[in-house]
Design an enzyme around this catalytic site. Structure first.
Site, PDB file in Angstrom:
ATOM      1  N   LYS A  92       7.838  51.309  28.946  1.00  0.00           N
ATOM      2  CA  LYS A  92       6.579  52.012  29.165  1.00  0.00           C
ATOM      3  C   LYS A  92       5.570  51.671  28.085  1.00  0.00           C
ATOM      4  O   LYS A  92       4.404  51.349  28.369  1.00  0.00           O
ATOM      5  CB  LYS A  92       6.834  53.523  29.201  1.00  0.00           C
ATOM      6  N   ARG A 124       6.142  61.375  26.160  1.00  0.00           N
ATOM      7  CA  ARG A 124       7.066  60.856  27.169  1.00  0.00           C
ATOM      8  C   ARG A 124       8.065  59.891  26.541  1.00  0.00           C
ATOM      9  O   ARG A 124       7.772  59.235  25.549  1.00  0.00           O
ATOM     10  CB  ARG A 124       6.309  60.106  28.276  1.00  0.00           C
ATOM     11  N   GLY A 175      13.189  59.675  35.503  1.00  0.00           N
ATOM     12  CA  GLY A 175      13.507  61.095  35.543  1.00  0.00           C
ATOM     13  C   GLY A 175      14.680  61.523  34.704  1.00  0.00           C
ATOM     14  O   GLY A 175      15.024  62.713  34.685  1.00  0.00           O
ATOM     15  N   MET A 184      15.120  61.313  31.305  1.00  0.00           N
ATOM     16  CA  MET A 184      14.810  61.876  29.986  1.00  0.00           C
ATOM     17  C   MET A 184      13.594  62.778  30.087  1.00  0.00           C
ATOM     18  O   MET A 184      13.003  62.936  31.149  1.00  0.00           O
ATOM     19  CB  MET A 184      14.626  60.747  28.969  1.00  0.00           C
ATOM     20  N   ARG A 227       5.358  49.414  35.797  1.00  0.00           N
ATOM     21  CA  ARG A 227       6.687  48.891  35.504  1.00  0.00           C
ATOM     22  C   ARG A 227       7.160  48.122  36.725  1.00  0.00           C
ATOM     23  O   ARG A 227       6.616  48.290  37.824  1.00  0.00           O
ATOM     24  CB  ARG A 227       7.670  50.016  35.174  1.00  0.00           C
ATOM     25  N   HIS A 274      12.220  62.075  43.251  1.00  0.00           N
ATOM     26  CA  HIS A 274      13.427  61.724  42.484  1.00  0.00           C
ATOM     27  C   HIS A 274      14.536  61.240  43.409  1.00  0.00           C
ATOM     28  O   HIS A 274      15.176  60.211  43.157  1.00  0.00           O
ATOM     29  CB  HIS A 274      13.892  62.947  41.688  1.00  0.00           C
ATOM     30  N   ARG A 285      47.511  37.756  51.893  1.00  0.00           N
ATOM     31  CA  ARG A 285      48.691  38.488  51.432  1.00  0.00           C
ATOM     32  C   ARG A 285      49.619  38.739  52.615  1.00  0.00           C
ATOM     33  O   ARG A 285      49.340  39.598  53.457  1.00  0.00           O
ATOM     34  CB  ARG A 285      48.253  39.801  50.781  1.00  0.00           C
ATOM     35  N   ARG A 288      49.706  33.435  50.225  1.00  0.00           N
ATOM     36  CA  ARG A 288      50.684  33.848  49.218  1.00  0.00           C
ATOM     37  C   ARG A 288      51.952  34.323  49.912  1.00  0.00           C
ATOM     38  O   ARG A 288      51.903  35.193  50.793  1.00  0.00           O
ATOM     39  CB  ARG A 288      50.110  34.969  48.344  1.00  0.00           C
ATOM     40  N   GLU A 293      49.748  34.846  36.812  1.00  0.00           N
ATOM     41  CA  GLU A 293      49.549  36.294  36.663  1.00  0.00           C
ATOM     42  C   GLU A 293      50.441  36.889  35.575  1.00  0.00           C
ATOM     43  O   GLU A 293      50.477  38.112  35.410  1.00  0.00           O
ATOM     44  CB  GLU A 293      49.792  37.003  38.000  1.00  0.00           C
ATOM     45  N   SER A 310      46.120  29.607  41.048  1.00  0.00           N
ATOM     46  CA  SER A 310      45.205  30.683  41.410  1.00  0.00           C
ATOM     47  C   SER A 310      45.487  31.832  40.462  1.00  0.00           C
ATOM     48  O   SER A 310      46.613  32.330  40.404  1.00  0.00           O
ATOM     49  CB  SER A 310      45.417  31.131  42.860  1.00  0.00           C
ATOM     50  N   GLY A 341      45.796  35.299  39.329  1.00  0.00           N
ATOM     51  CA  GLY A 341      45.887  36.660  39.862  1.00  0.00           C
ATOM     52  C   GLY A 341      45.520  37.639  38.763  1.00  0.00           C
ATOM     53  O   GLY A 341      46.395  38.187  38.078  1.00  0.00           O
ATOM     54  N   THR A 342      44.233  37.838  38.573  1.00  0.00           N
ATOM     55  CA  THR A 342      43.771  38.582  37.391  1.00  0.00           C
ATOM     56  C   THR A 342      44.092  40.065  37.444  1.00  0.00           C
ATOM     57  O   THR A 342      44.043  40.728  36.405  1.00  0.00           O
ATOM     58  CB  THR A 342      42.265  38.382  37.175  1.00  0.00           C
ATOM     59  N   ASN A 343      44.432  40.598  38.620  1.00  0.00           N
ATOM     60  CA  ASN A 343      44.862  41.998  38.650  1.00  0.00           C
ATOM     61  C   ASN A 343      46.152  42.161  37.838  1.00  0.00           C
ATOM     62  O   ASN A 343      46.234  42.975  36.914  1.00  0.00           O
ATOM     63  CB  ASN A 343      45.108  42.454  40.088  1.00  0.00           C
ATOM     64  N   ASP A 344      47.175  41.370  38.200  1.00  0.00           N
ATOM     65  CA  ASP A 344      48.449  41.465  37.482  1.00  0.00           C
ATOM     66  C   ASP A 344      48.355  40.848  36.083  1.00  0.00           C
ATOM     67  O   ASP A 344      49.019  41.317  35.153  1.00  0.00           O
ATOM     68  CB  ASP A 344      49.559  40.779  38.281  1.00  0.00           C
ATOM     69  N   CYS A 394      41.844  34.887  42.433  1.00  0.00           N
ATOM     70  CA  CYS A 394      41.898  35.695  43.651  1.00  0.00           C
ATOM     71  C   CYS A 394      42.057  37.180  43.367  1.00  0.00           C
ATOM     72  O   CYS A 394      42.326  37.956  44.275  1.00  0.00           O
ATOM     73  CB  CYS A 394      43.033  35.214  44.555  1.00  0.00           C
ATOM     74  N   TYR A 439      36.808  27.648  42.319  1.00  0.00           N
ATOM     75  CA  TYR A 439      36.355  28.669  43.264  1.00  0.00           C
ATOM     76  C   TYR A 439      36.763  30.058  42.784  1.00  0.00           C
ATOM     77  O   TYR A 439      37.659  30.213  41.940  1.00  0.00           O
ATOM     78  CB  TYR A 439      36.921  28.416  44.669  1.00  0.00           C
TER      79      TYR A 439
END
Length: 920
Positions: free
Chosen positions: A28, A98, A107, A109, A354, A472, A587, A643, A771, A790, A792-795, A857, A877
């Protein structure tokens, strides 16, 4: 801090700041300075910079010692520019105070208006305006706002006194109260402040100013502001600036007004001024939603079927001045602008500009249009759209046939596009609580406030009785991507009874009204403003027009390919529509839970010997083959990674007595046999137990069946229908090269057998998921057996952090809220930890096999920040859920563009006295 400039003046065409000082002055303050510089009429003022906020909190909420004289000097410049004096009883200067963070937090603050009024200066305001009622209206507004924001007296205490005054006067509207009423209310407000706080209301203007500045700084830690920062990833350490600006009044008479405007429609992106205003009103009357405002243009009035005259009709010259100013600012900033303005005695003043918040559809439309208009480049357009906002465009809209057959309850303003169905709730807390239980809810409010933000975020959609397109509710809903219908005045809510009623369109209906209670289902369409009874059918979004153009630009800019995680032909079809370039994760275990085949799966698990398992697997083979044929058809000529079975076998057998009894009956065995087998399969920590490739070592026949099904499906389509298919067979949870080599040997044998049987020779790839940390650390060994990795970033995240993602919800949220972590590592990749394992595996795997194909993946494949990391790491990929494919496509394009803007620097290292050049 003592040597740095803390306070920055703007006014009379001169400014000590500019648009490039956003980090210091906040958005602002930087824009007020910039507007002043380019000749826009802006009331004079000054900005106390964000560094003062930082020092304020570091110094136990005390101002820097050398701030006061700087503020006094800046206020003196404002007095000179405006021709008034702060605290002067005859010619007073009143100011607004302000907030202003470096990114917009609408809205969230605090603000104080009309500051500087007391029993003496109000007389000077009467002299300036010639209107005692106006002056005392301003005075009571100031006491009410200051009492609430600065002194902490809850708003309802003041509203109760106003309601009491109206009842005594026998009127219903605030503007029907007289000057005597307002004078009396000022006195009563001050008495209520004294009652609630134990202190008198401050009369000295300088005391008021310093208290208000402190309150605005403190509002950085209001719960609503903290929640907003968390939802939008705004760092806590940024702090806020404070803008002190001369007041101009939109409520001084019939030649005065106030409003909010956008240079383009924030819902659709249509080019042309869009907004709302109120005559004889102050700014908070528009954004608070307490009065339903009028449209700025005649076109807007006709579109919204309003009977109130537009600004274009009431103030034609000033409306044209506003349009011209908006055009000037849009061209200057090369971006759609959100304007706040006030008209005082026939003169237009800009209070803020803005970058305008907008829906995802509007963002795309505006980006494409601005490229076509020559305002920005394609690259700039791609970098301006938040990839996550595309999610708003990828979900169903109302089916037009179902819409015609549904019962319309009410029509309000189309405040935020999209459709949603849910059960009615009336409070933000209820919305949050029920959503946490997995219920879809629609939040109904008379009007929303920043305190409702948690409920708005939890709800599928929002409906308000009051408020306009810039209220708002509308602004926040658009930013969140929630459908919203505002200004729905035909709805009559009863919050205590948790219901609302509307007039029934069917005149024969009993009572003439429809009553909707909490828990009843409704559907809203934020694009048309309709509220419909019940759950209305929807249809899938389509990527056409500007979306298709924009995504075409994204595809041309990116290096990283985007696949999808899909387990069914339907998932694959949706993903391909959204631009998926193959399947990165299919899967196979999800297929096993089908009602028809789960019996055979359980028969296989319960078999006590290999022959029994093979008999059961023979039943599954044709089912799996059909599954893969369907998926290959949908992904014709695109790569498909399948898989092999990953979860432990116990997941396929019920653990409750009733379920085990039913399984025993269906298989013709005793319940005791089922219970015994469940006990044998039980594991203390199954996610680190007998699963993935470990199953193939102990039960190789399982993977043999799956590989046969894959190859038979592929060979059939190649032979019979001329497909080009290169199946990618993925072996999960490998930690040792020897594991992969053992399982691979069995898989290769099956592949060769199927090709001999069918007389078809096809190329296929055998690879693995990375993984486990050991697999990443020994990638150069595992790569010698794999055609692809590949991640497996979850595990990989679970096993690296030692955190179960299924159990982490109980404490990771607290970690993020309390600043221990900046984000949940299961949502956005832990780049410093897990990311380093990915980087190491990429480097070492490709060192021994340069042609190694690399992908990811896990859920991180749809997270923009993680995608940028994977792009930089050199993956080929990413793969994500179907509805996140466009998000990943845009995120990959943005990563490539940013990399081109900031290529890796070369740095010189001295090793053993020799100069070597090495890339970062």
């Amino acid at each position: 801090m003592s040597e740095k400039k803390m306070v920055f003046f703007f006014g009379n065409g001169e400014a000590e700041g500019d648009a490039g000082m956003r980090d210091l002055l906040g958005g602002k303050g930087a824009n007020l300075a910039e507007m002043t510089r380019i000749g826009v009429a802006v009331p004079a003022g000054f900005t106390i910079c964000t560094e003062v906020c930082t020092e304020f909190f570091a110094n136990n909420r005390r101002f820097p010692a050398n701030l006061s004289w700087r503020v006094e000097a800046a206020l003196g410049q404002v007095e000179k520019a405006m021709g008034r004096r702060f605290g002067d009883p005859d010619n007073p200067l009143l100011v607004s105070v302000r907030s202003g963070a470096r990114v917009s937090m609408p809205g969230m603050m605090d603000t104080v208006l009309n500051l500087g009024l007391n029993d003496q200066t109000v007389q000077g305001l009467i002299l300036q305006s010639g209107d005692p009622r106006f002056a005392y209206d301003c005075y009571r507004r100031f006491v009410q706002m200051f009492g609430n924001v600065v002194l902490g007296v809850e708003h309802h205490h003041f509203e109760h006194l106003i309601s009491k005054a109206k009842a005594q006067r026998g009127v219903t509207e605030d503007n029907q109260l007289t000057v005597e009423d307002w004078l009396q209310l000022v006195s009563e407000f001050k008495a209520r402040v004294r009652q609630k706080t134990g202190q008198d209301f401050p009369e000295e203007p300088w005391d008021q100013l310093w208290a208000a500045v402190g309150a605005v700084f403190n509002s950085w830690y209001k719960p609503s502001a903290v929640t907003y920062r968390r939802l939008h990833g705004i760092p806590e350490q940024w702090g806020t600036a404070v803008n002190v600006q001369a007041m101009v009044f939109g409520n001084m008479g019939d030649d005065c007004a106030t409003g909010v405007a956008f240079t383009r429609d924030p819902s659709t992106g249509e080019n042309g001024i869009f907004g709302e205003y109120l005559s004889n009103a102050q700014g908070e009357d528009v954004v608070a939603g307490l009065r339903t405002p009028c449209q700025i243009t005649r076109k807007g009035r006709q579109k919204n079927q309003s009977h109130q005259p537009s600004m274009e009709e009431t103030f034609p010259k000033l409306c044209q001045d506003l349009i011209n100013t908006g055009h000037l600012l849009e061209r200057h900033y090369r971006e759609m602008q959100d304007l706040e303005f006030t008209i005082q005695n026939g003169k237009l003043w800009l209070l803020q500009t803005r970058t305008g918040k907008r829906s995802a559809q509007a963002a795309l439309t505006i980006a494409v249009a601005m490229v076509q208009e020559g305002l920005i480049t394609r690259e700039e357009a791609l970098l301006r759209v938040d990839p996550l906002s595309l999610d708003q465009l990828l979900h169903p809209t109302l089916d037009p046939v179902a819409r015609k057959q549904s019962k319309r309850l009410a029509v309000g303003l189309p405040a935020s596009p999209g459709a949603a169905a849910g059960q009615v709730v009336f409070t933000a807390d209820e919305a949050e609580a029920l959503a946490a239980q997995g219920m879809a809810v629609i939040l109904f409010r008379e009007e929303t406030s920043p305190e409702d933000i948690h409920g708005m975020h939890a709800a599928k959609g929002i409906v308000t009785v009051r408020g306009g397109m810039t209220s708002h509710a509308a602004v926040v809903a658009r930013g969140m991507g929630r459908p919203c219908v505002s200004g729905c005045g035909s709805i009559k809510p009863d919050m205590e009874a948790a219901l609302f009623s509307v007039e029934d369109s069917d005149p024969s209906a009993p009572g003439g009204r429809v009553v909707v209670r909490q828990g009843d289902w409704v559907t809203i369409d934020g694009s048309s403003g309709e509220v419909l009874l019940g759950q209305v059918a929807t249809r899938r979004a389509e990527m056409t027009g500007d979306f298709a153009t924009f995504m075409g630009w994204a595809d041309a800019a990116r290096r990283l390919r985007v696949r999808t995680n899909a387990d069914t032909p339907d998932d694959a079809r949706v993903a391909r529509i959204f631009g998926a370039e193959g399947i990165g994760l299919c899967r196979t275990e999800h297929m096993f839970f089908d009602q028809e085949r789960i019996i055979a799966v359980r028969e296989m698990i319960l078999a006590s010997h290999e022959a029994g398992r093979r008999r059961a697997l023979e039943k599954l083979l044709p089912m799996q083959r059909n599954d893969f044929e369907g998926i290959f058809r949908e992904m014709r000529d695109l790569p498909v990674t399948i898989r092999l079975l990953d979860p432990p076998l116990h997941e396929f057998i019920p653990h409750d007595v009733k379920g085990q009894t039913e399984v025993a009956e269906s298989l013709g065995v005793s319940p005791e046999e089922i219970r015994q087998r469940v006990a044998e399969l039980a594991e203390t920590n199954p996610m680190l137990g007998h699963r993935g490739c470990r199953l193939a070592v102990t039960y190789p026949e399982i993977y043999e069946m799956q590989v046969r099904a894959i190859m038979e499906a592929a060979c059939h389509l190649v032979k019979q229908e001329g497909f080009t298919i290169i199946p990618e067979i993925m072996i999960p949870l490998v930690g040792y090269r020897s594991e992969l080599a053992y399982v691979k040997k069995h898989c290769v044998k099956v592949c060769q057998t199927v090709m001999e049987e069918t007389g078809v020779t096809i190329d296929y790839l055998l690879g693995t998921m990375i993984e486990l940390p050991r697999a990443a650390l020994r990638a150069e060994q595992i790569a010698q057996e794999a055609d692809f990795f590949s991640f497996g970033t979850n595990d990989l995240t679970q096993t690296t952090l030692g955190v179960s993602r299924d159990d982490a919800g109980g404490f990771l949220t607290a970690y993020v809220e309390r600043g221990v972590l900046t984000q949940d590592p299961f949502i956005s990749l832990d780049q410093a930890g897990v990311g380093q394992l990915v980087t190491l595996a990429v480097k070492n795997g490709r060192a021994v096999k340069p042609t190694l194909k690399l992908g990811i993946c896990g859920e991180h494949g749809g997270d923009p920040s993680s995608i940028a990391f994977f792009d930089k790491a050199g993956l080929d990929y990413v793969s994500c859920s179907p509805y996140r494919v466009p998000i990943a496509r845009l995120a990959a394009a943005q990563s490539a563009l940013r990399a081109a803007e900031h290529p890796p620097k070369k740095r010189v290292r001295l090793l053993g006295g020799k100069k070597k050049v090495k890339g970062d």
